[in-house]
Write an enzyme that holds these catalytic residues in place. Sequence first.
Site, short mmCIF file in Angstrom:
data_model
loop_
_atom_site.label_atom_id
_atom_site.label_comp_id
_atom_site.label_asym_id
_atom_site.label_seq_id
_atom_site.Cartn_x
_atom_site.Cartn_y
_atom_site.Cartn_z
N ASP A 213 -12.92 -12.30 3.98
CA ASP A 213 -13.42 -11.88 5.28
C ASP A 213 -14.41 -10.73 5.21
O ASP A 213 -15.27 -10.60 6.06
CB ASP A 213 -12.26 -11.54 6.22
CG ASP A 213 -11.29 -10.55 5.62
OD1 ASP A 213 -11.57 -10.05 4.51
OD2 ASP A 213 -10.26 -10.29 6.24
N GLU B 245 4.28 -0.61 7.55
CA GLU B 245 5.08 0.03 6.50
C GLU B 245 5.75 1.29 7.04
O GLU B 245 6.93 1.54 6.85
CB GLU B 245 4.21 0.42 5.29
CG GLU B 245 3.80 -0.75 4.43
CD GLU B 245 2.47 -1.32 4.87
OE1 GLU B 245 1.99 -0.92 5.95
OE2 GLU B 245 1.93 -2.18 4.15
N ASP C 233 3.10 7.52 11.74
CA ASP C 233 2.42 6.44 11.02
C ASP C 233 2.67 5.12 11.75
O ASP C 233 3.78 4.63 11.80
CB ASP C 233 2.98 6.40 9.59
CG ASP C 233 2.27 5.38 8.72
OD1 ASP C 233 1.44 4.63 9.27
OD2 ASP C 233 2.55 5.35 7.52
N ASP D 49 -16.67 -9.58 0.09
CA ASP D 49 -16.24 -10.91 -0.36
C ASP D 49 -17.41 -11.88 -0.42
O ASP D 49 -17.29 -12.96 -1.01
CB ASP D 49 -15.20 -11.51 0.60
CG ASP D 49 -13.83 -10.91 0.40
OD1 ASP D 49 -13.55 -10.48 -0.73
OD2 ASP D 49 -13.06 -10.86 1.37
N GLN E 291 -9.68 8.14 0.92
CA GLN E 291 -9.90 9.09 -0.18
C GLN E 291 -8.58 9.65 -0.70
O GLN E 291 -8.30 9.62 -1.89
CB GLN E 291 -10.81 10.24 0.26
CG GLN E 291 -12.29 9.87 0.30
CD GLN E 291 -12.60 8.98 1.50
OE1 GLN E 291 -12.10 9.20 2.60
NE2 GLN E 291 -13.43 7.97 1.28
N THR E 292 -7.76 10.18 0.24
CA THR E 292 -6.53 10.83 -0.23
C THR E 292 -5.42 9.83 -0.54
O THR E 292 -4.60 10.05 -1.40
CB THR E 292 -6.01 11.81 0.84
OG1 THR E 292 -5.66 11.04 2.01
CG2 THR E 292 -7.05 12.84 1.22
N ASP F 220 -5.37 -14.85 -1.47
CA ASP F 220 -5.02 -13.44 -1.30
C ASP F 220 -3.52 -13.34 -1.12
O ASP F 220 -2.91 -14.15 -0.45
CB ASP F 220 -5.73 -12.89 -0.06
CG ASP F 220 -7.19 -12.60 -0.36
OD1 ASP F 220 -7.46 -12.17 -1.50
OD2 ASP F 220 -8.04 -12.81 0.51
N LYS G 103 3.70 11.38 1.86
CA LYS G 103 4.14 10.15 1.21
C LYS G 103 2.88 9.33 0.90
O LYS G 103 1.86 9.46 1.59
CB LYS G 103 5.09 9.35 2.11
CG LYS G 103 4.42 8.75 3.35
CD LYS G 103 5.33 7.77 4.03
CE LYS G 103 4.59 6.73 4.86
NZ LYS G 103 3.75 7.24 5.92
#
Lengths: 670, 556
Positions: free
Chosen positions: A506, A343, A339, A510, A369-370, A302, A384
Amino acid sequence: MTRPTSSMFSRELAGEALRQSFVKLDPKYLIRNPVMFTTSIVAVLVTVLFLRTLVTGQGDPVFEAQLVLWLWLTVLFGNFAEALAEGRGKAQAASLRSTKAELEGKRLKGERTETVAASSLRAGDIVLVETGDLIPADGEVIGGVASVNEAAITGESAPVIREAGGDRSAVTAGTRVISDWIKVKVTAEPGEGFLDRMIALVEGASRAKTPNEIALTVLLTGLTLIFLVAVGTLPAFAAYVGGSIAVPVLVALFVALIPTTISALLSAIGIAGMDRLIRFNVLAKSGRAVEAAGDIDTLLLDKTGTITLGDRQATEFMPLSGIREADLVGAARLASLADETPEGRSIVALAGAGETMPGSAAPVAFTAQTRVSGIDIGDRSIRKGAVDAVLRLHDFDPGSVRELKSLTDKISRAGGTPLAVADGNRLLGAVYLKDIVKAGIKERFAELRRMGIRTVMITGDNPLTAAAIAAESGVDDFLAEATPEDKLELIRKEQTGGKLVAMCGDGTNDAPALAQSDVGVAMNTGTQAAREAGNMVDLDNNPTKLIEVVGIGKQLLMTRGALTTFSISNDVAKYFAILPAIFVALYPGLGALNVMNLASPESAILSAIIFNALIIPLLVPLAIRGVSYRPQSAARLLVRNLGIYGVGGLVVPFVGIKLIDMAVSGLGLA
Amino acid sequence: MEHIVVVTLIIGGTALLSLPLGTYMAWAMDPGSTSPRGTRFTALFERVAGPGAATGQSWQRYLATLLMFNVVMFSVSFAILALQQHLPLNPDGKGALDPTLIFNTAASFTTNTNLQHYSGEVSMSYLSQLAALMWLQFVSAATGIAALAALARGIAGRETIGSFVVDVQRASFLVLLPLCLLVAPVMVLLGMPMTLQGAVQATTLEGAAQTISRGPVTAFLTIKQLGTNGGGFFGPNSTHPLENPSFWTNALAMIAIILVPMACVWMFGRIIGRMRHATVVFAVMTLFLLVKIGAAVTFEAAPTAALTGLPVAESSNLEGKELRLGATTGPLWAVLTTSTSNGSVGAMHDSLNPLTGLVPMAGMWLNATFGGVGVGMINMFLYIIVAVFVAGMMVGRTPEYLGHRIEAKEMRLAVLALFVHAFLILGGTALFAATPWGQSAVQDAGAHGFSEILYEFSSASANNGSGFEGLGDGSWAFNIATGIVMLVGRFLPIILPIAIVGSLMAKRRAAESSGTLGVEDATFGSMLAITVVIFGALTFLPAAALGPIAEHVSLP
């Protein structure tokens, strides 16, 4: 799990191993190892002959007594090696078992709870676990949220959150709830839980011989049979010239020739290999999985957390033409204030000081969803998020959409992740989020390539970004925008081409890929389904370990191969020690074969047998530690190991037997 | 100096010749679908083989057919030998043979051994020589080549290992027969007899009457050499002036001994599509061959012990040599004939210096450098499996051979095959060394006599067929014992490797990478050489010590 700090030869371990060496003399146990079983039969035979010598007075009791002693020591040393390897796991098992013994659960019966022993909990029962309680059985959280200390299993004392649904719902028996409560639906029958499996594993009780171990045992047994013929025909050959060979001498030759060294160490090597994994905080469900790890051709890794640092960092604001950079920075900052993702925080940090969040602001959280987040201040809505998701919010001006797209493509091509920022129906620009490739990872991949292992990066990123990161990190191939189905498909494709595939995962989604892969490492934080599907569990949840796991698997096989080579090439020297000793009575001229110039026939035979016995404990550290291993191509590994253990195996016994002979004759033992 | 020139020309020249022959044999045995002529031959052979031949056989069926075919060949030859006194083509009126000798001889020629407990010119009618023995020299060699082709197809990962009846025809009609037709006329031109007329009565210079045996010698000799058979038309084999008239027939015969076994390695490489691997195997075999030749020539340079203390000029050991053929030919032929499982002789092995005598024995113990036609490479395959297994672990992977995983089942079969060879030689020797069966048959006491017994069983188990001589091996006990040893020593080492390949074919094949064990480099070559020494030779060291080595150290 607490890592044992005791050294390999700590007093308690050695003492227990010593006791076990005798317990393991039980024929039921010995027969699992045909070569050592044969050796013990020979030891019994020589013991009987020795007793007869004592009674009849014919023969050389001093010589025979020493032979008896060293033959039994050969068997005991083999048992000792195995016991020592097991011992380290046993100590861990004992502490795990004491944890298990005190487990109790509060089983829900309607509205009431009743306290029962963990051993009476069945799959499907529901238990309530509250602050301070140990979780009584493996299960799935079906209600509540709690922080759980899993140190008993992982050795990691930072608590983790366990809650119903999602990928964090699995709980393990023996871990402790340190705040709040959860309702757990038991998923494991008594005796089949994770804790039980771990106890069995570290104890070596469930250790079945691996396919390669079985094949090697066949080879060693075959060699024993061949030498049985070679030695067994000698009395007839001697009779032809009217001579005879004493039985104790004959069996001494036989024991010296059969591959006792590797046979004595064989199970210790296997146990130690498992143990190395356990020390590495990876639990293999079978020895077979450890061996398979050495055979891996393709590693699926990954991207996040393995190839790149887990978090992407904002590195640049890129406004569209006609937009002031300050406007973009301000909007991006506002949209990120609420947030808490890495990031988001990195955007705030990059933007520097600015306005605080107005009281009237309403943060808009990210949803799957958004796929956008942001903030509403009055009727101003700043968003953003992923470029396509932001573009879907409004019908933006086509010109700026085009410009944004070319901007974000550029970011993608450079390996970054673009975030689009919009203020109402106005597109402002993009934030350049950069994946930070881990230091040193490129060299690791180069090593793997030399070992013939192909690395494939799995990422949800778009192909452009993926290609750039792949190039930067030096990975051989990548699978972009990967879905669990894509992963499964890739594994199947590789396997059809004859390759063995390893991956880690995990999530529940998977599980099919983990089950399909040849080595599937499930993260301990993962779901129960993932943990069931994989054949290894990583207690530290560190996907980079997959690379080390491959190394441990290879080291295990190399140790086995190296000691086999060593053991077999020893025979040359042993022949030169014992053959002249036996035959010199038949043909005095054959004393010329005594190239080591050993003192007397008795001393020569004893020295070979003593060498044969002593080499076992001397090699125990190597068997348990494993031969030194650096990632190299197969051709170079073979040159190296053949040089050390093949040539070494030829030379060492000549020196060793000569030295022992000097000691034996010097001490007047023969 | 002369030694080096002769050895270089014969070994080097044959090695060069073997390369195109190997390519041709790969085409002949495994034409594939691209060659139109190959397809035509295949169609013809498949018609003979009957329905189903085109689809190939399972490995079990292939082996069953192979065994059936050999049972039939054995029975027919047995019948011809048993009835020779009643059958035609018997101008010299040869009589009935002893039943145990018939069993031994039929077993011997069926198994490509050609151990001869008789002298052809004394005991055998022309029909026996041609229809029973020479016929078997063809088909037993063809059986070996067919088995190797099948083995190679399995390793190459084909759907089936082929059809035995088709393969045995290919080996007979496309490989052995054309080769014989090429070599035989040259031999006739060089003075070898080829006739169905009976013996010649001659009067010698002293006026004595002499009966000179002759017969269809050339036909017999050619397949005897090319098919690693070794059974001579005459008792003295290739030391007989009519079976080896000149220096040139001698040289050509030595080339013929080693040519097809060498080509078999290339054929194997072509069919599996791994010529570099075949080159490594070829190099290992050549290395052993050269070491043995070097040892034999060196040991034989010492004078024979019989001359010790006598007032004669010291020379190399000339006892038992055909000096008209040159002094080198004795030890060189001895090595060639025992490195392959040929077994024809060009000098008296009994007269070799003790350590020289060890060299041919070592060749038969290893039996894979180059070994018999087809089967030599099959034997080497067993060593390869063991070498790959140990080396594979040392590079940290589950052992694989060309992508085929070597696991317990393959190991069991390979080790059993190696065990059988050791057991037959040492067990047989022990039985006869400890009993009057052997003790009363030896000509010489002590270590030399022991060597005679050891050699006999080595020769039988390796399907070599040469004799140390000096052994009264015509007794019923030797006839029956070596007959059984030859049969077991022939067919188990064919059955077991093909069973290994059958097991490999059923498994998923692994991909190769730089992490897998390479079988195409010098490192693997060394590993293979070490394996051959340790698994092939070490077992026999005690026996060697009590035979040739004891004799050598007991020399005055």
